[in-house]
Design an enzyme around this catalytic site. Sequence first.
Site, short mmCIF file in Angstrom:
data_model
loop_
_atom_site.label_atom_id
_atom_site.label_comp_id
_atom_site.label_asym_id
_atom_site.label_seq_id
_atom_site.Cartn_x
_atom_site.Cartn_y
_atom_site.Cartn_z
N CYS A 21 35.72 -32.99 13.34
CA CYS A 21 37.01 -33.22 12.69
C CYS A 21 36.74 -34.06 11.44
O CYS A 21 36.25 -35.20 11.55
CB CYS A 21 37.92 -33.97 13.66
SG CYS A 21 39.49 -34.46 12.97
N ASN A 22 37.04 -33.52 10.28
CA ASN A 22 36.80 -34.25 9.03
C ASN A 22 37.66 -35.51 8.97
O ASN A 22 37.21 -36.55 8.49
CB ASN A 22 37.15 -33.38 7.83
CG ASN A 22 36.25 -32.17 7.71
OD1 ASN A 22 35.32 -32.15 6.92
ND2 ASN A 22 36.50 -31.14 8.49
N THR A 23 38.90 -35.40 9.47
CA THR A 23 39.83 -36.52 9.39
C THR A 23 39.34 -37.69 10.25
O THR A 23 39.30 -38.83 9.79
CB THR A 23 41.23 -36.06 9.84
OG1 THR A 23 41.54 -34.85 9.16
CG2 THR A 23 42.28 -37.10 9.54
N GLY A 64 46.23 -35.48 10.54
CA GLY A 64 46.23 -35.48 9.08
C GLY A 64 47.03 -36.57 8.40
O GLY A 64 46.68 -37.04 7.32
N CYS A 101 38.52 -29.00 6.52
CA CYS A 101 39.17 -29.31 7.79
C CYS A 101 38.74 -28.23 8.75
O CYS A 101 38.75 -27.04 8.39
CB CYS A 101 40.69 -29.31 7.62
SG CYS A 101 41.60 -29.35 9.19
N THR A 102 38.35 -28.61 9.97
CA THR A 102 37.77 -27.62 10.87
C THR A 102 38.79 -26.62 11.40
O THR A 102 38.42 -25.59 11.96
CB THR A 102 37.07 -28.32 12.05
OG1 THR A 102 37.99 -29.25 12.66
CG2 THR A 102 35.83 -29.06 11.58
N SER A 135 40.92 -33.07 16.95
CA SER A 135 42.33 -33.34 17.27
C SER A 135 42.93 -32.20 18.10
O SER A 135 43.94 -32.39 18.78
CB SER A 135 43.13 -33.50 15.99
OG SER A 135 43.11 -32.31 15.23
#
Length: 257
Positions: free
Chosen positions: A73-75, A43, A184-185, A11
């Site tokens: 990106c984890n999200t 987020g 979260c990165t 993001s």
Amino acid sequence: MNNSPIGIYDSGFGGLSVWRELRRELPDESLLYLGDGKNCPYGSLPEERIREVADEAVATLLAQGCKMVVVACNTATSAAIEFLRDKYHNVPIVGLEPAVKPACERSRTGVVGVVATERSLESEKFLNTLARYNNGVRVIRQVGRGFVEAVEANEESLPTTRELVHSVIEPIIEQGADIIVLGCTHYPFLREVINDVVGEREVEIIDSGEAVAKRVEYLLDELNLRAENGASAEYRFMTFADEEYKERLRRKAFGEI
Ligand code: DGL
């Protein structure tokens, strides 16, 4: 052998923590980083919207000839990875997930903290991982509210950011966690501040950067996609925001800001 770049997408600045690991582990590989910047933070966006922008991002990276894409990106991974793998099935797509499994395996106190975005912590993908690997360990889930915004604004060392980080991390430690997962990165950029909160206490902070770099290396070998030995790696940056943001991405990547 394949000297095309590996695409990395996030993001915003967060995926640069993964970019750094990839650059260190795989110095011959060219990297093309796409930091959205326009729709950040993800987020609290609805999942459908995250899927749309992730789709646009992956299409953009592939149009530039990337041989592999890392969704750093984890999200975006939790909202869109299956969709992306379905749609772009000719290209390897690597996602990021909070390191819940190693944390639960290693915890001695039986309490682990996971700090991530609201969207990641609520996602079906995360809840499945938790159910599968928590192994009786108590997992405290905590949103790192304001963390992404602080990193995007380069405010990691401001006193207000320190207070913010303290208010999230300290209660997790007080509940007995001996491992805190940064899910979260963006959060590895707050590592120094987090370490200060931990102080002398025996609490390990882990993220997924190194594990992802190892996964990428494995896939490059497996699929015969490695760049030539000694190839001169190029590092390029793209964004959906503006030129100024792109320049900030470059400077953040090389530690100039
Ligand atoms: N860096 C991202 C992650 O790993 C997303 C942060 C955000 O845009 O909210 O989850």
